[in-house]
Design an enzyme around this catalytic site. Structure first.
Site, short mmCIF file in Angstrom:
data_model
loop_
_atom_site.label_atom_id
_atom_site.label_comp_id
_atom_site.label_asym_id
_atom_site.label_seq_id
_atom_site.Cartn_x
_atom_site.Cartn_y
_atom_site.Cartn_z
CE LYS A 23 -15.24 38.32 1.48
NZ LYS A 23 -15.69 37.39 2.54
NE ARG A 28 -6.94 33.77 7.66
CZ ARG A 28 -8.18 33.55 7.19
NH1 ARG A 28 -8.88 34.54 6.63
NH2 ARG A 28 -8.73 32.35 7.27
N GLY A 93 -19.02 35.92 7.93
CA GLY A 93 -18.76 34.69 8.68
C GLY A 93 -17.32 34.63 9.17
CG ASP A 313 -15.39 31.76 -1.02
OD1 ASP A 313 -16.26 31.03 -0.50
OD2 ASP A 313 -14.55 32.37 -0.34
NE ARG A 386 -17.30 34.94 -2.55
CZ ARG A 386 -16.38 35.91 -2.60
NH1 ARG A 386 -16.18 36.59 -3.70
NH2 ARG A 386 -15.64 36.19 -1.55
C1 S3P Z 1 -12.69 32.01 4.51
C2 S3P Z 1 -12.86 30.66 4.47
C3 S3P Z 1 -13.90 30.00 3.65
C4 S3P Z 1 -14.47 30.94 2.61
C5 S3P Z 1 -14.77 32.28 3.18
C6 S3P Z 1 -13.51 32.92 3.72
C7 S3P Z 1 -11.62 32.55 5.37
O1 S3P Z 1 -14.95 29.60 4.50
O2 S3P Z 1 -15.63 30.38 2.02
O3 S3P Z 1 -15.32 33.12 2.17
O4 S3P Z 1 -11.25 33.73 5.21
O5 S3P Z 1 -11.10 31.81 6.20
P1 S3P Z 1 -14.89 28.21 5.33
O6 S3P Z 1 -13.78 28.30 6.29
O7 S3P Z 1 -16.22 28.11 6.04
O8 S3P Z 1 -14.70 27.14 4.32
#
Ligand code: S3P
Length: 429
Positions: A23, A28, A93, A313, A386
């Site tokens: 993912k 990216r 996020g 995760d 999750r």
């Molecule tokens: C991610 C970074 C992590 C991870 C998220 C994906 C990413 O979060 O928990 O599922 O793709 O950069 P954080 O950057 O908040 O630690």
């Protein structure tokens, strides 16, 4: 798949599978491709809601994204334009935080929002350091949570020292740095996943890594080819299930084994599960391998410090596995779990305690005393994929059905999860 689901599968888990694309790397590839000069061609991309959110966002900025056979082709706009509507990042996020960094130095006004889960997640961690570069951002509730408004401005490079290891924050700042005057550096307390660094380098961006500090200079990435490996965060459900369920053996082929992501393999080994990693190779700057895990009599372990960002995760399903291990498993330094798609310590604490696990919650982790025979329970998945998948694995390890109140969230990262789980269970429903 929407709505409630009752899980009543029987193990063991046996077989060789591939899991969908990573993912983090998929997000990216789409976003950096849209910011680049020239086309980016992606194979193995994750087809799931979160990545679709990033795709829709870059399309709003004027990029073209199309499928051609097995490839996804991202064509950047001549000049990224102002989005003509609010950008809805759904549950993701990563989409929201990385976009905020990318948009901070581009002309125009953008509003980033998402679902009820995302609108509870902290954004001050990106708002403040981006402001230090001259960005104009504001967010709801005193800059605490989305919606987030970004007005593009010219930026100046800055040196950032992060309070928590976060690849999303690091990536947002590096993306802003690509459009800022002078150098931008980010220092983390521990190393988080480094997919951004690897991909930007592959796209010709001058980027230095010195210990825990990453530095970029302004540059436009060049379009590239990305072949996305399998997502270890998705494979984790099957690998942990296999470790804990007697008679199991699961192989995941073509799995991403970037060392910033393989903390789970270290934990499986520490708990006594046999792990083999075969055929390691590097494709498009990311390592991958075929990983096999067999069941064993598991023993408790301690998880903390710089191991935590390497398996953040995976911790919900590690908590499930720990209920089957002899002794007291302790997880510390994982306060970040409280600000994921749900408060994962609270969600898993509630679900596992109801299932009969002996679990004690701390502000930054938990202790789990095992082994325990789990009971079937109703589970609130709280818009958190999750939690749903971890408790589907918990059902396999216990007696009685687990009733997940809503499994729609699984589509954010792993739409084929239940199908693959059935396959590994020998087709049992
Ligand atoms: C991610 C970074 C992590 C991870 C998220 C994906 C990413 O979060 O928990 O599922 O793709 O950069 P954080 O950057 O908040 O630690």
């Amino acid at each position: 798949m929407n709505g409630p689901m009752t899980c009543h599968r029987r193990g063991p888990l046996r077989g060789a599978i591939a899991v969908p694309g990573d993912k983090s790397i998929s997000h990216r590839a789409v976003l950096f491709g849209a910011l680049a000069e020239g086309e980016t061609r992606v194979t193995g991309i994750l087809e799931a809601e979160d990545v679709r959110a990033t795709r829709r966002a870059v399309e709003r900025l004027g990029a073209r994204v199309r499928e051609e056979g097995p490839e996804l082709i991202v064509t950047p706009p001549e000049r990224p334009g102002e989005p003509d509507d609010v950008i809805d990042c759904g549950n993701s996020g990563t989409s929201l935080r990385l976009l905020a960094g990318a948009l901070a130095g581009l002309p125009g006004l953008a509003v980033l929002t998402g679902d009820a889960s995302l609108r509870r997640r902290p954004v001050r961690r990106i708002v403040e350091p981006l402001r230090a570069m001259g960005a104009d951002l504001s967010a709801r509730d005193g800059d605490r949570v989305p919606p987030l408004v970004v007005r593009g401005r010219s930026l100046a490079g800055a040196r950032h020292a992060l309070a928590v290891a976060s690849a999303q924050v690091k990536s947002a700042l590096l993306l802003a740095g690509l459009r800022a005057a002078g150098e931008t550096s980010v220092t983390e307390p521990e190393r988080s996943r480094d997919h951004t660094e690897r991909m930007l380098r592959g796209m010709g961006v001058p980027l230095r890594v010195d210990g825990l500090t990453v530095t970029v200079s302004p540059a436009r990435p060049r379009g590239t080819r990305v072949d996305v490996p399998g997502d270890i965060s998705s494979a984790a459900f099957f690998l942990c299930g296999a470790a804990a369920l007697p008679g199991s053996e699961v192989t995941v082929r073509g799995l991403g084994t970037n060392p910033t992501r393989t903390g789970l393999l270290d934990v499986l080994r520490a708990m006594g599960a046999p792990v083999t990693v075969a055929g390691e190779r590097e494709v498009a700057g990311e390592p991958r391998a075929d990983v096999t895990v067999r069941s064993a009599d598991l023993v408790a372990t301690e998880i903390g410090g710089d191991l935590v960002p390497r398996l953040i995760d995976e911790l919900p399903v590690v908590m499930v596995m720990a209920t089957q291990a002899r002794g007291r498993t302790v997880i510390r330094d994982a306060r970040e779990l409280r600000v994921k798609e749900s408060d994962r310590l609270a969600s898993m604490g509630e679900a596992l305690a109801a299932a009969g696990a002996r679990i004690e919650l701390f502000d930054d982790g938990c202790a789990i005393e095992g082994p325990t025979r789990l009971r079937g329970v109703p589970v609130r998945t709280r818009l958190d994929h999750r939690i749903a998948m971890s408790m589907a694995i918990a059902q396999l390890l216990g007696d009685g059905p687990v009733l997940l109140d809503d499994v729609a969230c699984v589509a954010t990262s792993f739409p084929s999860f239940f199908g693959l789980l059935d396959r590994l269970c020998g087709g049992a429903a």
